[in-house]
Write a protein that holds these residues in place. Sequence first.
Motif, mmCIF file in Angstrom:
data_model
loop_
_atom_site.group_PDB
_atom_site.id
_atom_site.type_symbol
_atom_site.label_atom_id
_atom_site.label_comp_id
_atom_site.label_asym_id
_atom_site.label_seq_id
_atom_site.Cartn_x
_atom_site.Cartn_y
_atom_site.Cartn_z
ATOM 1 N N ASP A 26 0.975 -1.231 -0.221
ATOM 2 C CA ASP A 26 -0.332 0.322 0.019
ATOM 3 C C ASP A 26 0.398 1.281 0.005
ATOM 4 O OD1 ASP A 26 -2.308 1.466 0.052
ATOM 5 O OD2 ASP A 26 -2.405 1.676 1.491
ATOM 6 N N ASP A 81 0.258 7.225 4.355
ATOM 7 C CA ASP A 81 -0.374 5.841 5.162
ATOM 8 C C ASP A 81 1.165 5.782 5.914
ATOM 9 O OD1 ASP A 81 -1.254 3.536 4.375
ATOM 10 O OD2 ASP A 81 0.961 2.497 3.941
ATOM 11 N N HIS A 104 -4.686 6.494 5.644
ATOM 12 C CA HIS A 104 -6.063 5.841 5.968
ATOM 13 C C HIS A 104 -5.917 5.154 7.612
ATOM 14 C CE1 HIS A 104 -5.284 1.817 5.787
ATOM 15 N NE2 HIS A 104 -3.645 2.144 4.948
ATOM 16 N N HIS A 105 -5.020 5.177 8.222
ATOM 17 C CA HIS A 105 -4.919 4.916 9.909
ATOM 18 C C HIS A 105 -5.477 5.689 10.559
ATOM 19 C CE1 HIS A 105 -1.062 3.198 7.530
ATOM 20 N NE2 HIS A 105 -1.074 2.061 8.714
ATOM 21 N N THR A 124 -4.723 3.312 1.562
ATOM 22 C CA THR A 124 -4.120 4.561 1.356
ATOM 23 C C THR A 124 -4.387 4.503 -0.509
ATOM 24 O OG1 THR A 124 -2.376 5.246 2.944
ATOM 25 C CG2 THR A 124 -2.065 6.494 1.000
ATOM 26 N N ASP A 156 -3.685 -4.727 1.814
ATOM 27 C CA ASP A 156 -3.915 -4.264 3.137
ATOM 28 C C ASP A 156 -5.691 -4.818 3.067
ATOM 29 O OD1 ASP A 156 -1.994 -2.219 3.271
ATOM 30 O OD2 ASP A 156 -2.978 -0.420 4.056
HETATM 31 MN MN LIG Z 1 -1.808 1.307 4.176
#
Ligand SMILES: [Mn+2]
Length: 317
Positions: A26, A81, A104-105, A124, A156
């Motif tokens: 990712d 990311d 996206h965390h 991401t 992911d």
């Molecule tokens: Mn990721």
Amino acid sequence: MITKIIDEIIRSDVITIFRHERADGDAFGSQCALAIWLRKYYPNKEVYCLGLNGKDNQEQFCLMDTVEDNVIQESLAIILDTANTSRIDDQRYKIAKKIIKIDHHVLVEHYGDIEFVDPKRSSTCELVLTLINQAKPLSKNDQDIASLLYKGLLTDTLRFSTSNTTSSTLMSASYLADCNIDVADISHDVFKRSMAYFKLATKLRSETIFTNNNRLAYVYLQQETIEAYGVKQEEAKDLVTEYNNLNELVAWVLFTEDEDIADIYNASLRSRGIRVDDIANKFNGGGHHQAAGVKGLTLKQTQEMIIMIKKRIIQTK
Ligand SMILES: [Mn+2]
């Protein structure tokens, strides 16, 4: 938000793209896809990929660039990311003119002048595709870009099987598949294993400790063992996925001894139905609700972590 990012991209002559260290599909996928797209659709801009190349087959993504400080100073830095600044591969991101964070965390730290952060999205790469499609959408001639983004989605979501797989993920995948990519080939590329890995996985399975009525599994992996089996570090950290399909499990943890510091462990935590990221946070780690990581644990701390997970499993009976 996305409009602001596109405006900033249009305004910038130099763009540097960063992502987290020890990059996965990712991180590399989103970084290289964004770079190739920018170079193709905004040919007058200078675009650079920052960070170290992976140890193996970097060509399947793209090669990183060697960049002087003064170039970064006049650039717009886009950081992909990466939830926290300490994980950014190349700390010179700090000297950039402006910083955009796309991630996206679960939010750990604000560090961008503009931030596009959505923990509900799978990857991401999914966020980057949203950005791309709002600016200059992909066509059937963008196989290269689409393949890279698809790699990130697959990595992911573990082939669209994890809880972060949404209708948006599947629509993104469908859209990318429409760009003439080879879905079977890419999937094999992302998930292929070496014979050495297979043998080490067999050993680990036999050494796994099962507790809480087989609802928790954990195992320790020493560097000596990784080396003896001839497994690459990047491949070794995937061993946590060996437990994914075991029906009894609610949580599972792989403790891998650090590459550089003996007797210190890095933990990969996975779960179904319960959260583990908040437990990871207590040891200065983080990630997603059901997939988190922690670095730099002593043996005692790994045992404390296991006790916390045991308690959580008992509470959620
Ligand atoms: Mn990721």
